[in-house]
Design an enzyme around this catalytic site. Structure first.
Site, PDB file in Angstrom:
ATOM      1  N   LYS A 102       0.859  -1.191   0.000  1.00 45.55           N
ATOM      2  CA  LYS A 102       0.000   0.000   0.000  1.00 45.55           C
ATOM      3  C   LYS A 102       0.886   1.229   0.000  1.00 45.55           C
ATOM      4  O   LYS A 102       2.008   1.191   0.492  1.00 45.55           O
ATOM      5  CB  LYS A 102      -0.875   0.033   1.258  1.00 45.55           C
ATOM      6  CG  LYS A 102      -2.075   0.951   1.156  1.00 45.55           C
ATOM      7  CD  LYS A 102      -3.195   0.255   0.407  1.00 45.55           C
ATOM      8  CE  LYS A 102      -4.488   1.021   0.403  1.00 45.55           C
ATOM      9  NZ  LYS A 102      -5.608   0.114   0.110  1.00 45.55           N
ATOM     10  N   ASN A 217     -15.832   6.844  -5.299  1.00 50.38           N
ATOM     11  CA  ASN A 217     -15.927   5.765  -6.285  1.00 50.38           C
ATOM     12  C   ASN A 217     -16.676   4.557  -5.713  1.00 50.38           C
ATOM     13  O   ASN A 217     -17.562   4.006  -6.354  1.00 50.38           O
ATOM     14  CB  ASN A 217     -14.516   5.365  -6.738  1.00 50.38           C
ATOM     15  CG  ASN A 217     -14.563   4.295  -7.816  1.00 50.38           C
ATOM     16  OD1 ASN A 217     -15.162   4.486  -8.867  1.00 50.38           O
ATOM     17  ND2 ASN A 217     -13.975   3.158  -7.537  1.00 50.38           N
ATOM     18  N   GLY A 219     -18.586   4.218  -2.646  1.00 45.18           N
ATOM     19  CA  GLY A 219     -19.932   4.486  -2.133  1.00 45.18           C
ATOM     20  C   GLY A 219     -20.916   4.803  -3.260  1.00 45.18           C
ATOM     21  O   GLY A 219     -22.066   4.342  -3.246  1.00 45.18           O
TER      22      GLY A 219
HETATM   23  N1  GLU Z   1      -7.334   0.230  -3.106  1.00 47.00           N
HETATM   24  C1  GLU Z   1      -8.104  -0.934  -3.376  1.00 47.00           C
HETATM   25  C2  GLU Z   1      -8.160  -1.811  -2.124  1.00 47.00           C
HETATM   26  O1  GLU Z   1      -8.002  -1.340  -1.026  1.00 47.00           O
HETATM   27  C3  GLU Z   1      -7.662  -1.677  -4.632  1.00 47.00           C
HETATM   28  C4  GLU Z   1      -6.265  -2.206  -4.624  1.00 47.00           C
HETATM   29  C5  GLU Z   1      -5.789  -2.760  -5.961  1.00 47.00           C
HETATM   30  O2  GLU Z   1      -6.557  -2.788  -6.907  1.00 47.00           O
HETATM   31  O3  GLU Z   1      -4.629  -3.144  -6.009  1.00 47.00           O
HETATM   32  O4  GLU Z   1      -8.446  -2.967  -2.198  1.00 47.00           O
END
Ligand code: GLU
Length: 413
Positions: A102, A217, A219
């Protein structure tokens, strides 16, 4: 409890139901590596500001690190680490060939012009470029980042490396190598999982009311798809400015056009204004937190009236609240399953970019439905078999899978 402490507690709550060596659990409690970067940003007026950003690699036993990049003023190193840990569990839950990663920048993008946002995004992509790649770490959108930001990220990476590499980021615009069906994938996946929960509870086809916290996006599409896919009435929805309530239901398209004109759901004609706090405690069947973490706590959990909480946000429920909801008989569909649709379609996008074989939207939906329905039933079985909460069951299944890979690979050097 901060999000990272929440993750540790969630792992501890699954451990008694796992037969794994404690040293592997210990490894899972730490991110493998965390990169901290300082990004100089030249503002439109010529002034230069230095912003802080991070990229956390939590675990890669099952494949390259995978997870979004968040732009938010409250982003911290700890939060990014927690979110990367949840991605490890989520990718294993959806049976994707990925570990967890992340990223984030501590910034309020609403204060930035489009040009400033582009320079910041390119600055971040440059700063983390040696930390990522198609087989290393594949970022994607998260809170306040979007397909345009992904296009800047990819373009920056490709310019640095002097070659085309479409699968080093996912969540790109369809015109720039993205996948059909990625835009609403998180919410759509959530609806497939919710459909299975409703079937188990004999509620499918019943008149149901839901409240959604968040109109971004996730909600926004949750509102649209809950109505169109499951016939659920959305009676309340909110954004960071507050919420709106109408017991007879709120039309998605009219609300979206109101928000694009005024910048907020607040003041939508025909609705009553409510606060984000009041929304959580409404008399509805389903509560859908679809914004940020830590919004259901031991303070408001006793007042929650919904019988199902569908966690489309990451980490919306604190461990204390989880217990309270469970004692009240409320089914919490955990984030690592409920919102895994986004990363699942990211994986489809990654495959399509690597093979050059682009899929139809119907095929994407069908594959997504298949994957999450299988995951749901396996988790449900573990939950029923052990008489535990769905979150514990999801962690049991995910952690067993991650540790099985870690055990084969060994601890080296
Ligand atoms: N940000 C999204 C999540 O928390 C998508 C992550 C992704 O597609 O790699 O799952």
């Amino acid at each position: 409890m901060n999000p990272y402490e929440m993750f540790l507690k969630q792992v501890d709550e699954a451990t008694p139901y796992l037969s794994v060596e404690p040293e592997y659990i210990e490894i899972l409690k730490f991110p493998k590596e965390v990169l901290e970067v300082s990004i100089p940003l030249r503002l439109d007026d010529g002034e230069v500001k230095v912003l802080k950003g991070w990229r956390s690699h939590h675990n890669n036993a099952l494949g390259p690190y995978k997870g979004g990049v968040r732009y938010h003023p409250n982003v911290t190193r700890e939060e990014v680490i927690a979110l990367s840990s949840w991605m490890t569990i989520k990718c294993a839950t959806a049976q994707l060939p990925y570990g967890g990663g992340k990223g984030g920048i501590s910034v309020n993008v609403r204060d930035l012009s489009p040009g400033e946002t582009e320079r910041l995004s390119r600055g971040y992509a440059l700063a983390i470029s040696r930390f990522m790649g198609t087989d290393i770490d594949i970022p994607a959108p998260d809170v306040y980042t979007n397909p345009q930001v992904m296009a800047w990220f990819v373009d920056t990476y490709e310019k640095i490396h002097g070659r085309s590499e479409p699968s080093c980021y996912t969540g790109k615009p369809v015109e720039a190598g993205g996948s059909l069906g990625r835009g609403d994938a998180t919410s759509r996946g959530g609806m497939y999982v919710l459909r299975e929960v409703l079937k188990q509870k004999g509620l499918i086809g019943k008149e149901l009311k839901a409240a959604v916290q968040g109109f971004g996006n996730v909600g926004g599409f949750a509102h649209k798809l809950a109505v169109s896919e499951l016939g659920i009435k959305i009676v309340a929805i909110s954004d960071s400015h507050g919420g709106v309530y109408n017991p007879n239901g709120i039309d998605y398209y009219e609300l979206r056009s109101h928000k694009s004109k005024t910048g907020s759901v607040a003041g939508f004609p025909g609705t009553e204004m409510i606060t984000n706090e009041e929304l959580m405690e409404l008399d509805v069947d389903i509560l859908i937190p679809a914004a940020l973490e830590g919004v259901i706590t031991d303070k408001n959990a006793p007042n929650i009236k919904a019988s199902i909480v569908l966690e489309l946000a990451n980490g919306p429920t604190t461990p204390e609240a989880d217990l309270i909801l469970s004692e009240k008989g409320i089914e919490v569909v955990p984030d690592v399953l409920a919102n895994a649709g986004g990363v699942t379609v990211s994986c489809f996008e990654w495959i399509q970019g690597r093979t050059g074989d682009y899929w139809t939207e119907e095929y994407v939906h069908q594959k997504l439905d298949e994957k999450l329905t299988i995951a749901f039933h396996e988790i449900w079985k573990i939950k029923e078999g052990n008489r535990i909460r769905m979150r514990q069951a999801a962690y049991v299944r995910a952690i067993s899978r991650i540790i099985a890979a870690m055990r084969f690979k060994g601890i080296w050097p």
